[in-house]
Every structure is written in structure tokens, then in C-alpha cells.
Design a protein around this motif. Structure first.
Motif, PDB file in Angstrom:
ATOM      1  N   MET A   1      37.532  17.166 -19.636  1.00 28.75           N
ATOM      2  CA  MET A   1      36.036  17.070 -20.816  1.00 28.75           C
ATOM      3  C   MET A   1      35.898  16.342 -20.172  1.00 28.75           C
ATOM      4  O   MET A   1      36.097  15.235 -19.006  1.00 28.75           O
ATOM      5  CB  MET A   1      37.442  16.314 -21.598  1.00 28.75           C
ATOM      6  N   ASN A   2      33.622  16.662 -20.123  1.00 32.90           N
ATOM      7  CA  ASN A   2      32.851  15.686 -19.173  1.00 32.90           C
ATOM      8  C   ASN A   2      33.002  14.575 -20.997  1.00 32.90           C
ATOM      9  O   ASN A   2      32.819  14.686 -21.793  1.00 32.90           O
ATOM     10  CB  ASN A   2      32.257  16.455 -19.800  1.00 32.90           C
ATOM     11  N   ARG A   3      32.950  13.240 -20.321  1.00 37.75           N
ATOM     12  CA  ARG A   3      33.145  11.949 -20.697  1.00 37.75           C
ATOM     13  C   ARG A   3      31.382  11.045 -20.932  1.00 37.75           C
ATOM     14  O   ARG A   3      30.891  11.132 -19.557  1.00 37.75           O
ATOM     15  CB  ARG A   3      34.032  11.447 -21.257  1.00 37.75           C
ATOM     16  N   PRO A   4      30.871  11.017 -21.626  1.00 38.89           N
ATOM     17  CA  PRO A   4      29.805  10.390 -21.796  1.00 38.89           C
ATOM     18  C   PRO A   4      29.716   8.706 -20.123  1.00 38.89           C
ATOM     19  O   PRO A   4      30.590   7.944 -20.876  1.00 38.89           O
ATOM     20  CB  PRO A   4      29.260   9.812 -22.623  1.00 38.89           C
ATOM     21  N   GLN A   5      28.578   8.561 -19.991  1.00 34.88           N
ATOM     22  CA  GLN A   5      29.988   7.154 -19.302  1.00 34.88           C
ATOM     23  C   GLN A   5      28.576   5.689 -19.631  1.00 34.88           C
ATOM     24  O   GLN A   5      27.114   6.009 -20.049  1.00 34.88           O
ATOM     25  CB  GLN A   5      29.222   7.224 -17.610  1.00 34.88           C
ATOM     26  N   PRO A   6      29.327   4.825 -19.253  1.00 38.29           N
ATOM     27  CA  PRO A   6      28.431   3.639 -20.062  1.00 38.29           C
ATOM     28  C   PRO A   6      26.917   3.926 -19.231  1.00 38.29           C
ATOM     29  O   PRO A   6      26.509   3.795 -17.587  1.00 38.29           O
ATOM     30  CB  PRO A   6      29.597   2.050 -19.815  1.00 38.29           C
ATOM     31  N   SER A   7      25.810   2.740 -19.451  1.00 39.57           N
ATOM     32  CA  SER A   7      24.928   2.595 -19.025  1.00 39.57           C
ATOM     33  C   SER A   7      24.889   1.829 -18.197  1.00 39.57           C
ATOM     34  O   SER A   7      25.426   1.006 -17.293  1.00 39.57           O
ATOM     35  CB  SER A   7      23.511   2.744 -19.914  1.00 39.57           C
ATOM     36  N   ARG A   8      23.791   2.164 -17.273  1.00 36.79           N
ATOM     37  CA  ARG A   8      23.888   1.220 -15.809  1.00 36.79           C
ATOM     38  C   ARG A   8      23.203   0.132 -15.925  1.00 36.79           C
ATOM     39  O   ARG A   8      24.339  -0.480 -14.838  1.00 36.79           O
ATOM     40  CB  ARG A   8      22.343   2.343 -14.988  1.00 36.79           C
ATOM     41  N   ARG A   9      22.724  -0.427 -16.991  1.00 42.70           N
ATOM     42  CA  ARG A   9      23.137  -2.167 -16.880  1.00 42.70           C
ATOM     43  C   ARG A   9      23.851  -2.558 -17.698  1.00 42.70           C
ATOM     44  O   ARG A   9      24.345  -3.551 -16.913  1.00 42.70           O
ATOM     45  CB  ARG A   9      21.989  -2.023 -17.865  1.00 42.70           C
ATOM     46  N   GLY A 133      22.107 -11.814 -16.153  1.00 42.07           N
ATOM     47  CA  GLY A 133      23.152 -10.927 -16.737  1.00 42.07           C
ATOM     48  C   GLY A 133      21.730 -10.363 -17.951  1.00 42.07           C
ATOM     49  O   GLY A 133      22.097  -9.262 -18.063  1.00 42.07           O
ATOM     50  N   SER A 134      21.093 -11.226 -18.518  1.00 39.95           N
ATOM     51  CA  SER A 134      20.197 -10.906 -19.404  1.00 39.95           C
ATOM     52  C   SER A 134      19.633 -10.144 -18.429  1.00 39.95           C
ATOM     53  O   SER A 134      18.260  -9.436 -19.193  1.00 39.95           O
ATOM     54  CB  SER A 134      19.617 -12.654 -20.187  1.00 39.95           C
ATOM     55  N   VAL A 135      18.819 -10.268 -17.101  1.00 36.37           N
ATOM     56  CA  VAL A 135      18.157  -9.438 -16.532  1.00 36.37           C
ATOM     57  C   VAL A 135      18.648  -8.584 -16.468  1.00 36.37           C
ATOM     58  O   VAL A 135      17.642  -7.186 -16.623  1.00 36.37           O
ATOM     59  CB  VAL A 135      18.276 -10.747 -14.642  1.00 36.37           C
ATOM     60  N   HIS A 136      19.558  -8.401 -15.652  1.00 33.81           N
ATOM     61  CA  HIS A 136      20.354  -6.335 -15.808  1.00 33.81           C
ATOM     62  C   HIS A 136      19.728  -5.760 -17.184  1.00 33.81           C
ATOM     63  O   HIS A 136      19.709  -4.606 -17.271  1.00 33.81           O
ATOM     64  CB  HIS A 136      21.554  -6.814 -15.735  1.00 33.81           C
ATOM     65  N   LEU A 137      20.591  -6.366 -18.495  1.00 33.73           N
ATOM     66  CA  LEU A 137      20.209  -5.839 -19.624  1.00 33.73           C
ATOM     67  C   LEU A 137      18.775  -5.683 -20.714  1.00 33.73           C
ATOM     68  O   LEU A 137      18.907  -4.398 -20.587  1.00 33.73           O
ATOM     69  CB  LEU A 137      20.406  -6.942 -20.851  1.00 33.73           C
ATOM     70  N   ALA A 138      17.657  -6.216 -19.823  1.00 37.40           N
ATOM     71  CA  ALA A 138      16.648  -6.058 -19.663  1.00 37.40           C
ATOM     72  C   ALA A 138      16.232  -4.451 -18.801  1.00 37.40           C
ATOM     73  O   ALA A 138      14.473  -4.201 -18.829  1.00 37.40           O
ATOM     74  CB  ALA A 138      15.291  -7.214 -19.251  1.00 37.40           C
ATOM     75  N   GLY A 139      16.615  -4.681 -17.479  1.00 39.83           N
ATOM     76  CA  GLY A 139      16.229  -3.407 -16.444  1.00 39.83           C
ATOM     77  C   GLY A 139      15.443  -3.978 -15.536  1.00 39.83           C
ATOM     78  O   GLY A 139      15.122  -3.330 -14.634  1.00 39.83           O
ATOM     79  N   ALA A 140      14.884  -5.505 -15.849  1.00 38.95           N
ATOM     80  CA  ALA A 140      14.539  -5.707 -14.661  1.00 38.95           C
ATOM     81  C   ALA A 140      15.103  -6.607 -13.709  1.00 38.95           C
ATOM     82  O   ALA A 140      16.259  -5.491 -13.342  1.00 38.95           O
ATOM     83  CB  ALA A 140      13.785  -7.165 -14.850  1.00 38.95           C
ATOM     84  N   GLU A 141      14.361  -7.155 -12.182  1.00 44.55           N
ATOM     85  CA  GLU A 141      14.943  -6.912 -10.788  1.00 44.55           C
ATOM     86  C   GLU A 141      14.944  -9.111 -11.375  1.00 44.55           C
ATOM     87  O   GLU A 141      14.128  -9.972 -12.050  1.00 44.55           O
ATOM     88  CB  GLU A 141      13.738  -7.035  -9.903  1.00 44.55           C
ATOM     89  N   MET A 142      16.348  -9.295 -10.617  1.00 41.42           N
ATOM     90  CA  MET A 142      16.446 -10.421 -10.067  1.00 41.42           C
ATOM     91  C   MET A 142      16.094 -11.317  -8.467  1.00 41.42           C
ATOM     92  O   MET A 142      16.706 -10.246  -7.066  1.00 41.42           O
ATOM     93  CB  MET A 142      17.704 -11.258 -10.576  1.00 41.42           C
ATOM     94  N   TYR A 143      15.544 -12.590  -9.112  1.00 41.67           N
ATOM     95  CA  TYR A 143      14.887 -12.503  -7.376  1.00 41.67           C
ATOM     96  C   TYR A 143      16.337 -14.682  -7.626  1.00 41.67           C
ATOM     97  O   TYR A 143      15.753 -15.033  -8.292  1.00 41.67           O
ATOM     98  CB  TYR A 143      13.765 -12.576  -6.458  1.00 41.67           C
ATOM     99  N   PRO A 144      17.290 -14.339  -6.379  1.00 43.40           N
ATOM    100  CA  PRO A 144      18.093 -15.379  -6.761  1.00 43.40           C
ATOM    101  C   PRO A 144      16.935 -16.545  -5.817  1.00 43.40           C
ATOM    102  O   PRO A 144      17.147 -16.352  -4.663  1.00 43.40           O
ATOM    103  CB  PRO A 144      19.137 -15.397  -6.110  1.00 43.40           C
ATOM    104  N   MET A 145      17.279 -17.889  -6.226  1.00 44.70           N
ATOM    105  CA  MET A 145      17.021 -19.374  -5.977  1.00 44.70           C
ATOM    106  C   MET A 145      18.401 -19.697  -5.649  1.00 44.70           C
ATOM    107  O   MET A 145      18.607 -20.399  -6.655  1.00 44.70           O
ATOM    108  CB  MET A 145      16.115 -19.823  -7.672  1.00 44.70           C
ATOM    109  N   PRO A 146      18.381 -20.295  -4.338  1.00 43.40           N
ATOM    110  CA  PRO A 146      19.248 -20.972  -3.540  1.00 43.40           C
ATOM    111  C   PRO A 146      19.688 -22.093  -4.306  1.00 43.40           C
ATOM    112  O   PRO A 146      18.715 -22.937  -4.231  1.00 43.40           O
ATOM    113  CB  PRO A 146      19.386 -20.768  -2.090  1.00 43.40           C
ATOM    114  N   LEU A 147      20.690 -22.705  -4.893  1.00 46.36           N
ATOM    115  CA  LEU A 147      20.924 -24.068  -5.368  1.00 46.36           C
ATOM    116  C   LEU A 147      21.885 -24.573  -4.063  1.00 46.36           C
ATOM    117  O   LEU A 147      23.090 -23.879  -3.836  1.00 46.36           O
ATOM    118  CB  LEU A 147      21.590 -23.896  -6.790  1.00 46.36           C
ATOM    119  N   ARG A 148      21.270 -25.118  -3.064  1.00 44.72           N
ATOM    120  CA  ARG A 148      22.263 -25.605  -1.894  1.00 44.72           C
ATOM    121  C   ARG A 148      22.223 -27.675  -1.945  1.00 44.72           C
ATOM    122  O   ARG A 148      21.447 -28.184  -2.348  1.00 44.72           O
ATOM    123  CB  ARG A 148      21.421 -25.248  -0.675  1.00 44.72           C
ATOM    124  N   GLU A 149      23.789 -27.798  -1.663  1.00 50.36           N
ATOM    125  CA  GLU A 149      23.433 -29.237  -1.482  1.00 50.36           C
ATOM    126  C   GLU A 149      22.557 -29.916  -0.707  1.00 50.36           C
ATOM    127  O   GLU A 149      22.374 -31.357  -0.868  1.00 50.36           O
ATOM    128  CB  GLU A 149      25.055 -29.473  -0.797  1.00 50.36           C
TER     129      GLU A 149
END
Length: 397
Positions: A1-9, A133-149
Motif C-alpha cells: 500500500m502506498n502511503r502519503p509522506q510528510p512534507s519536506r519542511r 524550525g521557523s525558517v524550514h516551516l516557511a520554506g526559506a533558506e537559513m544562513y547561520p551566524m556563528p556565535l563563538r567564545e
């Protein structure tokens, strides 16, 4: 049986490590009483006068209709008055304050309100998981800003490539910070405002830990900076400041035009916060402003911080003392991955901490320890860590 798959987001959402830690905790609890310093959920109840306000409100027959999504006028007025009292920031309660079902609710939907697929959101790394998570839910792209000591856990805005700056729509910030417990000076916020103006970027600031500060430090609001209200909105919550985590009430403040798209989404998916909970929140703010019920959350967690860090320092685990939040961001011994260390600590000491890698790539080499137990249990955790010998072990490859 083919089942639907969750969204990519949905498949991009990252809760795996928290689920895995919960399962490992359950297994460990079969043989030892686990001390859980993982999830940042307050262990104290709200103050008695807040419970009284809630109890009185639920007995009123007029509070059981659908509340307004934006919050009652009395709630929004109380928030505006408290912002003036606490930060010296003037807000229009009708246009510049909006209620939320917890700040996570607003943070989860803000990218959806503002960002389209292909646009970029600047997100701190490490960062609270809902930011990504909010970026993924919106289908947008994320650019990480490193937080370093070495940078005081502040993002280096100059290191962001020019092409990324031009495509970026939002920047998410969080000070005092979860998970790294860093704080930011107003001079950094001023730099961010200039950056945001230059590139047309909207700033989203998460101020959930504004009252959880130590040693006389008083965290500022991003909106204190001149011109900030032109480019920014700010989230704050009752969960941490007033031990109301389960009540699910928070708010967003700032530029009315920047709040409006989020308010539109909210009006389509919920009917607002239960009126008695809003009355409880009003009592929290008014009690704080009146001085009759001063907020003691800072001293409570300062004592816990001092007890834990003094004990860990004595057994050879030296960790810088944070100025704010309910967390300690701890560098782990060389040779371990953060996951290895957290898993071994649970197995050998029965103490739960969260691997830093759960919050982003830059979190590798650290663990987050939540100050969510009383001093005697924190001391017991220190004793167990010492007895386990993990600080002097060489990890198995």
C-alpha cells in the motif's frame, strides 16, 4: 500500500536529539534516580498572588467566550506600561503590542509571515531550535551566524558575505541567549540597527530571559536603541520571568507594520489566550511595577548558578559564570563529542545535560546545563559527576 509522506519542511525539523535524550533518560531511570538538567522548564510554581488572580478570574461567568487573538485591551495596556517601567520604551498598546500563546508560538510563525522560498533568514548558531524550525516551516533558506567564545558569542556582522546580506529578509537574535547564556551590550544592538537599515533587514529579537539576570545586571531591550522600532520586533514571555511556563502566554512588541503580518497569521489559526491567563499575566506585570510583589527570579537562579559552578570548579570543571538565563554553557573535556559526553554522563552519573550540537554546528564541544533543580540536587549532581570520573576519562573511539 502506498502511503502519503510528510512534507519536506516537516522532515527538516530537528527534535531528534531531544527525543533521543528522553529515551535514554527513561532507560537510565530503571537503575538510578536521574537528575534532569536538560530541558529549561522552571521547577517552581507561580507566586501565590498570581494563582489567586487566575482563580478569581476563572470563576467569572463572562470569561468563557473566544478571546481576541491580539489580547485584551487591559493585557496590552499592562505590557505597554511594564515596558516603559522596565526599559523606558514607549509602546502604543493598540498597535504595538500583540498577545501570543507563548513566545515559541510567535517565533514559529514569524518567518512564515515575512519570508518566501528563496529568501534568507540570518539565524544564530548555536541557537534555540525553533529559530531554524521557523525558517524550514516557511520554506526559506537559513544562513547561520556563528556565535563563538572569542567574539563574546556575538555574531560577526562583517563576516556575512555581501550577497547574503542583500538577499536576507530577517535576522533573529536572542540576548540573554539560549543556549550560550551570553549577553549583548547596547552598542552591539546599535550596530545591528545600522546594519538592518543599510540592507533592509527586519530584526526579530527574543528577550525571553530579560528578568533572569544576576550580579546586578539588567538586560536591555533591543527597542531601547534609537531607530530600533523602525526595523525590529521583540518577543518576551511570562514562562521564565514569572514561572508561568504551562500557562502559554507571551507577547510581541515593536513596529506596528512589522507585527501586522504575524497578527494576520495568528488571527487565522487561533482565537487567543484564555482570558483568566491574561488576567494572571496582568497581575504579574502590575505586581512587579508596584513593588508589592518584586520579581525574585534572578536571585533564585543566581544562587543555583553559584552553587553549581563552585562545586564543578572544585572537581576540576571550570566554567565561566553567566550573567543571565537559566543555563550554563560548558566546554567539555578534549576528545569527546558533545553527544558522546552527554550520553556517557547520563550512563555513569545519572545526570541529563543537552549536547551543544543539538543547537547547531557551532555548539560542538559544549553541553548546556539547565539550573532547574534546587541547590541540594545540584550539589548531588556535582558529586555524581566527580564520582563517575568522566572529567578524566579518555573517550572510546
Amino acid at each position: 500500500m502506498n502511503r502519503p509522506q510528510p512534507s519536506r519542511r516537516v522532515q527538516k525539523l530537528t527534535s531528534a536529539i531531544f527525543t533521543e535524550m528522553a529515551q535514554r533518560k527513561k532507560e537510565a531511570a530503571r537503575t538510578v534516580r536521574v537528575i534532569d538538567l536538560g530541558i529549561g522548564s522552571p521547577d517552581q510554581p507561580p507566586a501565590p498572588h498570581l494563582v489567586e488572580a487566575l482563580t478569581a478570574a476563572v470563576q467569572r461567568p463572562d470569561v468563557y467566550g473566544y478571546p481576541m487573538s491580539e489580547g485584551s485591551p487591559h493585557f496590552r495596556q499592562a505590557v505597554a506600561e511594564w515596558y516603559t517601567y522596565r526599559f523606558g520604551v514607549e509602546l502604543d498598546p493598540d498597535q504595538e503590542v500583540h498577545a501570543l500563546m507563548g513566545s515559541q508560538d510567535g517565533l514559529a510563525h514569524v518567518a512564515m509571515a515575512w519570508v518566501d522560498p528563496g529568501e534568507i533568514v540570518l539565524v544564530p548558531d548555536p541557537g534555540y531550535p525553533i529559530y531554524a524550525g521557523s525558517v524550514h516551516l516557511a520554506g526559506a533558506e537559513m544562513y547561520p551566524m556563528p556565535l563563538r567564545e572569542e567574539n563574546g558569542y556575538l555574531p560577526d556582522l562583517e563576516a556575512i558575505p555581501e550577497e547574503v546580506r542583500k538577499r536576507a529578509k530577517l535576522m533573529i537574535l536572542n540576548y540573554p541567549n539560549n543556549p550560550v547564556s551570553a549577553v549583548a551590550p547596547l552598542s552591539f544592538f546599535e550596530q545591528v540597527v545600522r546594519f538592518a537599515r543599510q540592507y533592509g533587514i527586519m530584526v526579530v529579537h527574543d528577550l525571553a530571559y530579560s528578568e533572569m539576570a544576576f550580579d546586578g545586571y539588567r538586560p536591555p531591550s533591543f527597542l531601547q536603541v534609537a531607530g530600533a522600532k523602525d526595523v525590529a520586533i521583540e518577543f518576551n514571555s511570562f514562562s521564565k520571568s514569572f514561572n508561568m511556563a504551562g500557562c502559554r502566554i507571551a507577547y510581541v512588541v515593536g513596529n506596528a507594520e512589522l507585527i501586522q503580518p504575524l497578527a494576520m497569521i495568528k488571527s487565522n489559526i487561533d482565537y487567543g489566550v484564555f482570558y483568566p491567563v491574561q488576567e494572571m499575566a496582568i497581575a504579574a506585570l502590575r505586581g512587579d511595577m508596584s513593588g508589592h510583589f518584586p520579581n525574585t527570579i534572578g536571585p533564585l537562579y543566581q544562587e543555583r548558578r553559584d552553587v553549581l559552578l563552585t562545586g564543578l570548579n572544585q572537581i576540576g570543571w571550570t566554567i565561566p559564570a553567566p550573567k543571565a538565563t537559566m543555563f550554563v554553557w560548558a566546554s567539555i573535556p578534549r576528545g569527546w563529542s558533545s553527544r558522546q559526553f552527554a550520553f556517557r554522563l547520563l550512563e555513569q552519573a545519572g545526570v541529563v545535560v543537552i549536547p551543544g550540537s543539538a543547537f547547531g554546528a557551532e555548539g560542538e564541544g559544549y553541553v548546556r546545563i539547565a539550573l532547574v533543580k534546587k541547590p541540594d540536587e545540584l550539589l548531588e549532581a556535582v558529586g555524581r559527576i566527580e564520582q563517575s570520573g568522566i572529567l578524566h576519562q579518555v573517550p572510546q573511539q
